[in-house]
Each structure stands twice: as C-alpha cells, then as structure tokens.
Design an enzyme around this catalytic site. Sequence first.
Site, PDB file in Angstrom:
ATOM      1  N   CYS A 142      10.439  -6.578  11.656  1.00 38.70           N
ATOM      2  CA  CYS A 142       9.053  -6.588  11.344  1.00 38.70           C
ATOM      3  C   CYS A 142       7.763  -7.650  11.368  1.00 38.70           C
ATOM      4  O   CYS A 142       7.953  -7.917  12.208  1.00 38.70           O
ATOM      5  CB  CYS A 142       8.733  -5.647   9.647  1.00 38.70           C
ATOM      6  SG  CYS A 142       7.083  -5.157   9.322  1.00 38.70           S
ATOM      7  N   LYS A 163      -3.344   0.861   7.210  1.00 41.49           N
ATOM      8  CA  LYS A 163      -1.938  -0.070   7.558  1.00 41.49           C
ATOM      9  C   LYS A 163      -0.910   1.882   7.605  1.00 41.49           C
ATOM     10  O   LYS A 163      -1.408   2.682   7.261  1.00 41.49           O
ATOM     11  CB  LYS A 163      -1.491  -0.259   5.436  1.00 41.49           C
ATOM     12  CG  LYS A 163       0.052  -0.171   5.256  1.00 41.49           C
ATOM     13  CD  LYS A 163       0.314  -0.870   4.133  1.00 41.49           C
ATOM     14  CE  LYS A 163       1.572  -1.777   3.953  1.00 41.49           C
ATOM     15  NZ  LYS A 163       1.898  -1.862   2.612  1.00 41.49           N
ATOM     16  N   SER A 192       6.113  -0.534   7.247  1.00 40.39           N
ATOM     17  CA  SER A 192       5.158  -0.681   6.399  1.00 40.39           C
ATOM     18  C   SER A 192       4.436  -2.055   6.745  1.00 40.39           C
ATOM     19  O   SER A 192       4.402  -3.226   7.244  1.00 40.39           O
ATOM     20  CB  SER A 192       5.668  -0.754   5.096  1.00 40.39           C
ATOM     21  OG  SER A 192       4.914  -1.860   4.093  1.00 40.39           O
ATOM     22  N   HIS A 235      11.395  -0.450   8.995  1.00 42.45           N
ATOM     23  CA  HIS A 235      12.371  -1.575   7.973  1.00 42.45           C
ATOM     24  C   HIS A 235      12.895  -0.418   7.585  1.00 42.45           C
ATOM     25  O   HIS A 235      13.343   0.534   6.832  1.00 42.45           O
ATOM     26  CB  HIS A 235      11.545  -1.087   6.846  1.00 42.45           C
ATOM     27  CG  HIS A 235      10.409  -2.489   6.812  1.00 42.45           C
ATOM     28  ND1 HIS A 235      11.134  -3.875   6.395  1.00 42.45           N
ATOM     29  CD2 HIS A 235       8.642  -3.134   6.915  1.00 42.45           C
ATOM     30  CE1 HIS A 235      10.059  -4.786   6.102  1.00 42.45           C
ATOM     31  NE2 HIS A 235       8.518  -4.334   6.546  1.00 42.45           N
ATOM     32  N   GLU A 237      15.978  -1.120   7.266  1.00 41.04           N
ATOM     33  CA  GLU A 237      16.925  -1.493   5.718  1.00 41.04           C
ATOM     34  C   GLU A 237      16.466  -0.999   4.895  1.00 41.04           C
ATOM     35  O   GLU A 237      17.292  -1.429   3.151  1.00 41.04           O
ATOM     36  CB  GLU A 237      16.811  -3.973   5.720  1.00 41.04           C
ATOM     37  CG  GLU A 237      15.919  -3.322   5.713  1.00 41.04           C
ATOM     38  CD  GLU A 237      14.763  -4.099   6.063  1.00 41.04           C
ATOM     39  OE1 GLU A 237      13.376  -4.504   6.115  1.00 41.04           O
ATOM     40  OE2 GLU A 237      15.063  -3.399   7.606  1.00 41.04           O
ATOM     41  N   ARG A 249       3.152  -1.857  -6.589  1.00 44.29           N
ATOM     42  CA  ARG A 249       2.233  -2.368  -5.965  1.00 44.29           C
ATOM     43  C   ARG A 249       1.168  -2.855  -6.275  1.00 44.29           C
ATOM     44  O   ARG A 249      -0.225  -3.777  -6.656  1.00 44.29           O
ATOM     45  CB  ARG A 249       3.558  -3.767  -5.771  1.00 44.29           C
ATOM     46  CG  ARG A 249       2.914  -5.558  -5.491  1.00 44.29           C
ATOM     47  CD  ARG A 249       3.904  -5.587  -4.535  1.00 44.29           C
ATOM     48  NE  ARG A 249       3.054  -4.724  -3.275  1.00 44.29           N
ATOM     49  CZ  ARG A 249       3.285  -5.039  -1.787  1.00 44.29           C
ATOM     50  NH1 ARG A 249       4.833  -5.944  -1.724  1.00 44.29           N
ATOM     51  NH2 ARG A 249       3.319  -4.332  -1.089  1.00 44.29           N
TER      52      ARG A 249
END
Length: 314
Positions: A142, A163, A192, A235, A237, A249
């Site tokens: 990323c 985003k 992301s 991502h 992972e 969040r």
Amino acid sequence: MPITLDKKLPAVDILKSENIFVMDDKRAIHQDIRPMSILILNLMPTKVATETQLLRLLANTPLQLSVDFLYMTSHHSKTTQAEHMKTFYKTFKDIKDNYYDGLIITGAPVETMPFEKVDYWEELCQVFQWSKTHVYSTLHLCWGAQAGLYYRYSVDKVQMTDKLSGIYLQKVNEQLSPLMRGFDDCFLSPHSRYTEVLLKDINNKTNLEILASGEKVGLSILASRDMREVYSFGHLEYDRETLDNEYKRDLKAGKSPKIPENYYQDDDVTTHPIMRWNLAAATFFSNWINYAVYQETPYRLEELEKDISFYGYL
C-alpha cells in the site's frame, strides 16, 4: 515449518489459538537448517494487529522463518505502548549490518501528505538504500509501495476523488509470473487508500511488470522481473474485521466515510463482514516466500553486496 518468534510477542498466543505453529529460538536452534531471515518494517499504528496479520500469512509456508521487526526512531507512536516497541522491535542502527532474505514494508496512514513531509521519510530512505545490498526481495504494501516507487523511480502518487475502500476484483495480467502461480484468472482483495499510482508513470519511468490490475482499483501488483522488488497496492494481509474497524474509526472521528464496497452483506454494517480473499492472500505470500525469496536468495547473505544471478521463472 513454523516461524521463530519471541514467545512473549502478543501475536504468538493469537496464532497458537488459530492452530498456527510457532516456536522460540531454543527449539529452532536444534533444527539443523538455515531459516529464511525476514525483516518487517511495521509503519501501521495498529502494531499488534498488523504483526498478527503478516505472521499468520508467513506461517503458511513449508519453510522455517526467523522474523525481526523494525521501527522508525524518527517517529513517535501515539497508539503503541513504548514497552512493546522496546521489547519486540529493533532500530535501523541495530540491523544495518545484518542481511535478510526478505523485507516487508507495510502501509501507513500518511498517504495524503507529500512524502518529504512524513516525519520519518529520511530514515525510510536510508532503509530503501540499505535494502539494495542487504535484502534479496522487498515486498512493499500500500503506502509502502507508493513510497518505494517514489524513492526508486520518482513515481509520485495521485490523489483520488474519493477514498477507495472495500473488496475489489482484480485480473491476473502475468500468468507466468511465479508470484501469481496458483491464482485464478481473477481474485478479490481489500483496498483502503486515498491515492493511486498511474499506469502511464509506471510505463514511462520503470521496467516493472504489471502482474495484476482491476477496473476499479487500477494497478494492483507490480514486480521487477527478478522479483527483488514487489509492490502491492492492496491489503491482502487484512483480516476479516480490518475494514470494519477502519470504517467505524472514521465514523467516530466525524469523517462521514462511505460504507466499504462489496464487504458487508447487502451493505448492512451490522452484519458480519464476508471473508473472500483468504485463499488469494495465502497464495500470494507463499509465492513470495518460496519463489521470490527461497528459490533465489544466496545461501551466504553477504553475497547480496555483489551482483546476484537470477535463475528465472522456469
């Protein structure tokens, strides 16, 4: 084979509860083999979660791995206890004379800032330069991928209108690359990010191969032909709850985030997120360890200071 870790690392208990085999140095030393030496530069604020995610995937190989964690001393973490960093992490000064088979550089929540404005940028550039002669293969994730491309090729990131957050379809462009071995023609991966790297810049400024891309995500996975440089903008992972945690969040912070796409059942944020990228993640990390690292790295890591032969794909 297991990963060799400090048995006090919080991730160890989590991995053991998932039936993933880890062992400490005392047991590892009795196995008369040279483990693959992996360094993880963890730039994420969620240190323990990121450690666990990466170790879970690295453990999914038949090779014994020895893992060190690195942090940037020029950055002071606000979210991780200082004792955790002191106990389980090393500084660049600690490891600069070491050699590693592989290096993973994670993402970081700083992508809307110019690279030079990131407080640890100069220290990170030292790591990039050092890795050329002290690491066989570096996997950039990323923002880590964007930073690596900027340092090596002056390829800058470009701000996106909105985003990119969700689970997206990508197509394998290079079926013969060992890194994509075992993949279906298309696969899903979490993304992301607020920024992207453009295809024209990669084509004009680098000789990197585009291994995977997608209509919504653009470029996804790039690599040099010898696989010493690997760049993944997604991502893989991430575990099941990561995008959910990020969404909640941002919601709590008053940012009015969009619901991650293709993630919740019927876009209902009260439902359990659907896990659809686990196989792709396991395959990709196993391929990196086996084909980019184990099959190519020299037995004597000191030879990384010299020109290293590439044995090729077939």
